[in-house]
Scaffold this motif. Structure first.
Motif, PDB file in Angstrom:
ATOM      1  N   SER A  41       0.852  -1.191   0.000  1.00 48.61           N
ATOM      2  CA  SER A  41       0.000   0.000   0.000  1.00 48.61           C
ATOM      3  C   SER A  41       0.886   1.238   0.000  1.00 48.61           C
ATOM      4  O   SER A  41       2.098   1.164   0.268  1.00 48.61           O
ATOM      5  CB  SER A  41      -0.882   0.009   1.251  1.00 48.61           C
ATOM      6  N   ALA A  42       0.289   2.368  -0.273  1.00 50.87           N
ATOM      7  CA  ALA A  42       1.043   3.629  -0.263  1.00 50.87           C
ATOM      8  C   ALA A  42       1.638   3.878   1.123  1.00 50.87           C
ATOM      9  O   ALA A  42       2.797   4.285   1.252  1.00 50.87           O
ATOM     10  CB  ALA A  42       0.150   4.787  -0.676  1.00 50.87           C
ATOM     11  N   LEU A  46       5.617   4.085   1.944  1.00 50.89           N
ATOM     12  CA  LEU A  46       6.182   5.278   2.581  1.00 50.89           C
ATOM     13  C   LEU A  46       6.960   4.920   3.848  1.00 50.89           C
ATOM     14  O   LEU A  46       8.034   5.475   4.108  1.00 50.89           O
ATOM     15  CB  LEU A  46       5.081   6.290   2.901  1.00 50.89           C
ATOM     16  N   LYS A  47       6.447   3.973   4.623  1.00 46.67           N
ATOM     17  CA  LYS A  47       7.151   3.537   5.830  1.00 46.67           C
ATOM     18  C   LYS A  47       8.485   2.897   5.470  1.00 46.67           C
ATOM     19  O   LYS A  47       9.500   3.146   6.121  1.00 46.67           O
ATOM     20  CB  LYS A  47       6.298   2.536   6.617  1.00 46.67           C
ATOM     21  N   ILE A  48       8.481   2.072   4.427  1.00 48.69           N
ATOM     22  CA  ILE A  48       9.717   1.426   3.985  1.00 48.69           C
ATOM     23  C   ILE A  48      10.726   2.470   3.518  1.00 48.69           C
ATOM     24  O   ILE A  48      11.900   2.437   3.893  1.00 48.69           O
ATOM     25  CB  ILE A  48       9.417   0.398   2.871  1.00 48.69           C
ATOM     26  N   ALA A  49      10.271   3.417   2.720  1.00 48.05           N
ATOM     27  CA  ALA A  49      11.159   4.467   2.224  1.00 48.05           C
ATOM     28  C   ALA A  49      11.756   5.276   3.372  1.00 48.05           C
ATOM     29  O   ALA A  49      12.939   5.633   3.343  1.00 48.05           O
ATOM     30  CB  ALA A  49      10.395   5.378   1.266  1.00 48.05           C
ATOM     31  N   LYS A  50      10.954   5.529   4.387  1.00 49.78           N
ATOM     32  CA  LYS A  50      11.432   6.300   5.538  1.00 49.78           C
ATOM     33  C   LYS A  50      12.560   5.570   6.268  1.00 49.78           C
ATOM     34  O   LYS A  50      13.535   6.189   6.694  1.00 49.78           O
ATOM     35  CB  LYS A  50      10.264   6.577   6.495  1.00 49.78           C
ATOM     36  N   VAL A  51      12.433   4.250   6.409  1.00 44.06           N
ATOM     37  CA  VAL A  51      13.486   3.463   7.066  1.00 44.06           C
ATOM     38  C   VAL A  51      14.824   3.644   6.348  1.00 44.06           C
ATOM     39  O   VAL A  51      15.868   3.763   6.981  1.00 44.06           O
ATOM     40  CB  VAL A  51      13.099   1.959   7.110  1.00 44.06           C
ATOM     41  N   PHE A  52      14.772   3.689   5.018  1.00 40.07           N
ATOM     42  CA  PHE A  52      16.004   3.803   4.236  1.00 40.07           C
ATOM     43  C   PHE A  52      16.399   5.247   3.937  1.00 40.07           C
ATOM     44  O   PHE A  52      17.444   5.494   3.346  1.00 40.07           O
ATOM     45  CB  PHE A  52      15.874   3.005   2.945  1.00 40.07           C
ATOM     46  N   GLY A  53      15.563   6.195   4.344  1.00 41.30           N
ATOM     47  CA  GLY A  53      15.879   7.604   4.124  1.00 41.30           C
ATOM     48  C   GLY A  53      15.929   7.983   2.661  1.00 41.30           C
ATOM     49  O   GLY A  53      16.744   8.811   2.251  1.00 41.30           O
ATOM     50  N   VAL A  56      10.260   7.207  -2.132  1.00 45.35           N
ATOM     51  CA  VAL A  56       9.611   5.964  -2.539  1.00 45.35           C
ATOM     52  C   VAL A  56      10.063   5.547  -3.940  1.00 45.35           C
ATOM     53  O   VAL A  56      10.298   4.366  -4.199  1.00 45.35           O
ATOM     54  CB  VAL A  56       8.070   6.116  -2.497  1.00 45.35           C
ATOM     55  N   GLU A  57      10.232   6.516  -4.832  1.00 40.85           N
ATOM     56  CA  GLU A  57      10.592   6.225  -6.220  1.00 40.85           C
ATOM     57  C   GLU A  57      11.972   5.591  -6.371  1.00 40.85           C
ATOM     58  O   GLU A  57      12.267   5.005  -7.396  1.00 40.85           O
ATOM     59  CB  GLU A  57      10.545   7.503  -7.076  1.00 40.85           C
ATOM     60  N   GLU A  58      12.816   5.724  -5.358  1.00 39.72           N
ATOM     61  CA  GLU A  58      14.140   5.097  -5.421  1.00 39.72           C
ATOM     62  C   GLU A  58      14.098   3.635  -4.988  1.00 39.72           C
ATOM     63  O   GLU A  58      15.044   2.888  -5.212  1.00 39.72           O
ATOM     64  CB  GLU A  58      15.146   5.867  -4.565  1.00 39.72           C
TER      65      GLU A  58
END
Length: 66
Positions: A41-42, A46-53, A56-58
């Motif tokens: 889900s969005a 977003l949570k996953i992207a935040k963990v990696f700093g 989302v598109e990366e």
């Protein structure tokens, strides 16, 4: 949709279980996302992207067939 989740985890040296705990999902959920059997889900993306700093598109990328 394809993703670089496995690569990002390797760079940060965290396991599927570690990532799952950080974003409050099961390890199996992380496994299915990495295997391209589940599109997150969005909110989850977003949570996953935040963990990696990273944006989302990366981490997640649309394919021509999406």
């Amino acid at each position: 949709m394809k993703n670089n989740l496995r690569i990002e985890r390797a760079i940060k040296n965290i396991t599927q279980a570690d990532l799952a705990e950080l974003i409050k999902v099961s390890r199996q959920t992380i496994n299915t996302i990495e295997s391209n059997r589940y599109v997150p889900s969005a909110v989850l993306a977003l949570k996953i992207a935040k963990v990696f700093g990273k944006p989302v598109e990366e981490i997640f990328e649309l394919e021509d067939s999406d």
